[in-house]
Design an enzyme around this catalytic site. Structure first.
Site, short mmCIF file in Angstrom:
data_model
loop_
_atom_site.label_atom_id
_atom_site.label_comp_id
_atom_site.label_asym_id
_atom_site.label_seq_id
_atom_site.Cartn_x
_atom_site.Cartn_y
_atom_site.Cartn_z
N LYS A 135 -11.78 0.13 9.54
CA LYS A 135 -10.48 0.57 9.02
C LYS A 135 -10.43 0.29 7.54
CE LYS A 135 -6.73 2.27 11.00
NZ LYS A 135 -6.80 3.05 12.24
N1 GLU Z 1 -6.69 6.77 12.32
C1 GLU Z 1 -6.94 7.30 13.62
C2 GLU Z 1 -6.97 6.19 14.65
O1 GLU Z 1 -6.40 5.14 14.44
C3 GLU Z 1 -8.15 8.20 13.65
C4 GLU Z 1 -9.46 7.53 13.35
C5 GLU Z 1 -10.63 8.50 13.25
O2 GLU Z 1 -10.47 9.66 13.57
O3 GLU Z 1 -11.69 8.04 12.84
O4 GLU Z 1 -7.48 6.35 15.72
#
Ligand code: GLU
Length: 440
Positions: A130
């Site tokens: 993240k």
């Molecule tokens: N931000 C989204 C999540 O928390 C998508 C993450 C992604 O597609 O890599 O799942």
């Protein structure tokens, strides 16, 4: 202005978020503690080897970068950026980037670990990561946002890559920002690298269906839950907190399934209509007015009231920590589908379980987004693109399989779906660690 940026998740106004102010999370609301509480319980039930337990508790890499940019006024301002890679044993790190004035490193660590578990639950070959920049997009111009995005990407140039770490949209970030990430990375590499980021515009290697995937995934899991619990979606009453990319798509699809969406909310307020809100109409209102504020064809209610309405389905699709020990007892929904990451605290989990509320945990409920991100990455690598029907069909197949897998662990161990999802995910990651062994 930042309003033209389509965010993955909407920011909803919550007393918790407001109360949080600039302070880091503490106690019940510390997301890393919340993640660890669930991880510890699942690890204990799995009798996870103590060595592996120590490995999986820690993120592999935590990066803090300075993001200096020139404001439109000419002034230089320095923002802080984070990228945390939690685990890459199953494949490249995968996870969104959020722009949030209140984000902390602890929160990013928790969110990165959640991505590891989420990718493992749906069984896609990614680890978890993240990223975040501590900034308030509402106070930044679009060109300032572009400069932040590019400088943050450049600072992480050795970390990012289609084989190492692949960002995506998250809170307050969307397609436009993903396009700038792809461009910045590609300029450094001297050729177009589409697979470095997902959630891109379709024209430049994005996938059909990605924008709707998280909301669509929520509804797929709600349908599975309804089937399991033996109730009909047709005529069921739903309340949706957060009317951004996740909540609004889920609300629209729930209405298409014949459910009655009686309440919706965003940062500007919550709205209720016992007869059901016309979701398309509300979407048109937001398109014209930016926010739900003043929506005339429903009654304004309190944001907190939305969570405790007499509904069958509650879909928190905004921020973390909205269902806590303070309001969990008042929740009347049969099913909670966690569209957001971490909307329920561990203390609330216990209360909801006592009260027989069926919670579809975030790492399963909102995994549709990363699943179609996986499809996007596969399509970019193959340079061969699928039609929307294929994307949606494959999404449904993968999420239904994940739901069945989690349910079967839950039945085998007599635990709720959240603990089962963690157990399934941890075991899948642990199995790879055992096979790969420890490089020394
Ligand atoms: N931000 C989204 C999540 O928390 C998508 C993450 C992604 O597609 O890599 O799942």
């Amino acid at each position: 202005m930042s309003q033209s940026i389509e965010a993955e998740q909407a920011v909803a106004s919550t007393p918790q978020a407001a109360a949080r102010g600039q302070e880091p999370f503490s106690g019940e609301e510390n997301p890393f503690e919340a993640m660890m509480a669930r991880f510890d319980r699942a690890a204990e039930l799995l009798a996870l080897d103590p060595g592996l337990y120590r490995v999986l508790r820690q993120p592999e890499k935590q990066i803090i970068v300075s993001v200096p940019i020139q404001r439109d006024s000419g002034e230089i301002e320095v923002f802080t950026g984070y990228r945390v890679l939690h685990n890459t044993s199953r494949g490249p790190a995968k996870g969104g980037i959020r722009f949030d004035p209140k984000v902390t490193l602890d929160e990013v660590k928790a969110l990165a670990a959640w991505m590891t578990w989420k990718c493992a639950v749906v069984n896609i070959p990614f680890g978890g990561a993240k990223g975040a920049v501590v900034c308030d997009p509402a106070t930044l111009s679009i060109t300032e946002i572009e400069r932040i995005t590019r400088r943050y990407t450049a600072a992480l140039i050795d970390v990012l890559g289609p084989d190492s770490d692949i960002p995506a949209p998250d809170l307050n970030t969307g397609e436009r920002i993903m396009a700038w990430i792809m461009d910045t990375y590609s300029m450094h590499k001297r050729h177009a690298v589409t697979g470095v980021v997902t959630g891109k515009p379709i024209e430049m290697g994005g996938s059909l269906g990605r924008r709707e995937a998280t909301g669509r995934g929520c509804v797929i899991s709600i349908k599975q839950a309804a089937q399991h619990l033996g109730f009909e979606l047709k005529g069921a009453r739903a309340a949706v907190q957060g009317f951004g990319n996740v909540g609004s798509v889920a609300a629209k699809l729930l209405a298409q399934e014949g459910a009655k969406v009686v309440a919706i909310s965003d940062i500007s307020g919550a709205y209720y209509n016992a007869e059901g809100i016309d979701v398309e109409d509300a979407l048109r209102w937001v398109k014209d007015h930016r926010y739900l504020a003043g929506y005339p064809r429903a009654e304004a209610i309190g944001g907190e009231e939305l969570l405790t309405l007499d509904v069958d389905i509650l879909l928190p699709a905004a921020v973390a920590n909205v269902i806590t020990r303070k309001n969990a007892r008042q929740i009347k929904a049969k099913v909670i589908c966690e569209g957001a990451n971490g909307p329920t605290t561990p203390a609330a989990d216990r209360i909801l379980e006592e009260n027989g509320v069926f919670v579809i945990p975030d790492i399963l409920a909102n995994a549709g987004g990363v699943t179609v991100s996986y499809f996007e990455w596969v399509q970019d690598r193959a340079a061969y693109f699928w039609d929307e029907e294929t994307v949606n069909q494959r999404l449904e197949t993968m999420l239904c399989r994940a739901f069945r897998d989690v349910l079967s662990v839950s039945q085998r161990y007599g635990v709720n779906l959240r603990t089962a999802a963690y157990m399934l995910a941890i075991e899948r990651v642990a199995a790879v660690h055992r096979l790969r062994g420890l490089y020394a």
